[in-house]
Write an enzyme that holds these catalytic residues in place. Structure first.
Site, PDB file in Angstrom:
ATOM      1  N   ASP A   1       0.823  -1.214   0.000  1.00  0.00           N
ATOM      2  CA  ASP A   1       0.000   0.000   0.000  1.00  0.00           C
ATOM      3  C   ASP A   1       0.856   1.263   0.000  1.00  0.00           C
ATOM      4  O   ASP A   1       1.949   1.295   0.582  1.00  0.00           O
ATOM      5  CB  ASP A   1      -0.897  -0.015   1.234  1.00  0.00           C
ATOM      6  CG  ASP A   1      -1.838   1.160   1.281  1.00  0.00           C
ATOM      7  OD1 ASP A   1      -2.711   1.248   0.404  1.00  0.00           O
ATOM      8  OD2 ASP A   1      -1.690   2.008   2.189  1.00  0.00           O
TER       9      ASP A   1
ATOM     10  N   GLU B   1       0.591  -0.605  -4.984  1.00  0.00           N
ATOM     11  CA  GLU B   1      -0.358   0.492  -5.188  1.00  0.00           C
ATOM     12  C   GLU B   1       0.489   1.756  -5.306  1.00  0.00           C
ATOM     13  O   GLU B   1       0.883   2.363  -4.316  1.00  0.00           O
ATOM     14  CB  GLU B   1      -1.347   0.583  -4.028  1.00  0.00           C
ATOM     15  CG  GLU B   1      -2.498   1.554  -4.262  1.00  0.00           C
ATOM     16  CD  GLU B   1      -2.438   2.789  -3.375  1.00  0.00           C
ATOM     17  OE1 GLU B   1      -3.023   3.807  -3.771  1.00  0.00           O
ATOM     18  OE2 GLU B   1      -1.811   2.742  -2.306  1.00  0.00           O
TER      19      GLU B   1
END
Length: 372
Positions: free
Chosen positions: A295, A348
């Site tokens: 992330d 991401e």
């Protein structure tokens, strides 16, 4: 120091130099006999450390040979709650959860739990076949389905309902939003306090293992969202763990994500690299997951991420790349792919930075200039 002195010395050395990707086998809480456990914690700025919760008086810990870590061997029971009481050199006492705990007591308390965690049954996945179609079902285990009283479905209940649901719809993979322990439900799990603990809101580590095994038995691979970019400022967590910045970067312009109200990890510090590498390896090694979706990579890559001019300092080349974070990402990719060849690594990353999931030589020289 229990067990092999030489072995423990090597583990400490590799921990400090940033190459110990199984630090969870040394730090934290581990059973060593029928009724005894060894506890170890890294707290270099502490004057002393005591384990509280196991008995009325607490258990004093001894300083190890690195002069930065502490250890105690004591009686404990499975499921018992504990925390560390750290005495700082400026006269404070602060209570901290175990950074390497395998389970926590959230949402009942912020204490850690004594857990004798074993590996899942043997799982031998093949290397990904990139010629095969991939169809990923992403969800939050806490919100996919609720009971009428709004209580969570447990890992065991999800095993009975989620697995056949995903299989019926023809998905090849399932991706869980963070299951690592977190204090604030509104963060959806993206502000992590327990990097080795699956959330206790839904059940036990063993029940989570069974959920993973059930997906595998039905031909479905499991990817977890993983958050190495930042952590929250809850006083009992990693935040200024031993009384001053430790897991976070101490530099004024690299310490905080002001937009998120969180602290940034001190990438490039050996002990932090070992902590994060170990967290990633842990879920492959213990729970047999198939992949990680990393992330907020953009927030790691750039020194000026979410910052105004004058609020950040350029690197030695005069640009905005976070060189230490980039080296960590390279080290992460190489470590995971060398030790878990089947691993799926996704990023991401919102700026199309090239090669963030490629296996690489972690000692490769970075280019001297880059416009981003």
């Amino acid at each position: 120091m229990v067990k092999g002195l030489f072995d423990n010395e090597l583990r400490l050395e590799s921990f400090h130099n940033g190459t110990n990707f199984r630090a969870y086998e040394f730090f934290g809480c581990h059973r060593i006999s029928e009724s005894e456990y060894v506890f170890r914690v890294w707290a270099p700025h502490a004057e002393s450390v005591k384990i509280i919760g196991l008995n009325q008086d607490g258990v004093s810990m001894i300083r190890l040979s690195d002069n930065e870590s502490f250890e105690a061997v004591t009686r404990a029971d499975e499921g018992q709650l504990y925390a560390y009481c750290i005495s700082t050199y400026d006269g404070r006492e602060i209570i901290k959860a175990d950074p390497y705990a395998f389970a926590a007591d959230i949402p009942n308390s912020f204490y850690s739990k004594v857990v004798d965690l074993k590996k899942s049954r043997e799982y031998r996945p093949e290397k990904p076949d990139f010629g095969q179609p991939v169809n990923i079902y992403e969800l939050s285990l806490l919100s996919w389905k609720r009971h009428k009283d709004n209580s969570y479905y447990t890992y065991s209940e999800l095993e009975k309902e989620l697995v056949p649901y995903v299989k019926k719809l023809g998905y090849t993979h399932v991706e869980f939003m963070p299951v690592t322990e977190f204090p604030y439900d509104g963060s959806w799990g993206y502000q992590v306090t327990g990097y080795f603990a699956v959330t206790a809101r839904l059940g036990t580590p063993e029940e989570f293992k069974n959920l993973i095994d059930s997906f595998h038995a039905n031909g479905i691979k499991v990817i977890l969202d993983w958050v190495p970019a930042h952590f929250p400022k809850d006083e009992w967590g990693l935040y200024e763990f031993d009384g001053q910045p430790l897991y976070e970067c101490p530099l004024w312009d690299r310490m905080e994500h002001t937009g998120w109200g969180t602290r940034k990890f001190d990438f490039g510090r050996g002990e932090i690299d070992s902590f994060l590498l170990s967290s990633a390896a842990f879920f492959f090694d213990i729970y047999n997951i198939d992949g990680l979706r990393v992330d907020a990579v953009a927030s790691m890559l750039y020194l000026n991420y979410d910052k105004c001019d004058g609020d950040w300092t350029p690197n030695i080349y005069g640009d905005n790349r976070n060189l230490e974070a980039i080296e960590f990402i390279k080290k992460f990719n190489s470590t995971i792919k060398q030790n878990f060849p089947h691993a799926i690594i996704c990023a991401e990353e919102s700026t199309a930075y090239n090669g963030v999931t490629e296996k690489s030589d972690t000692h490769r020289t970075l280019p001297t200039t880059r416009e981003v």
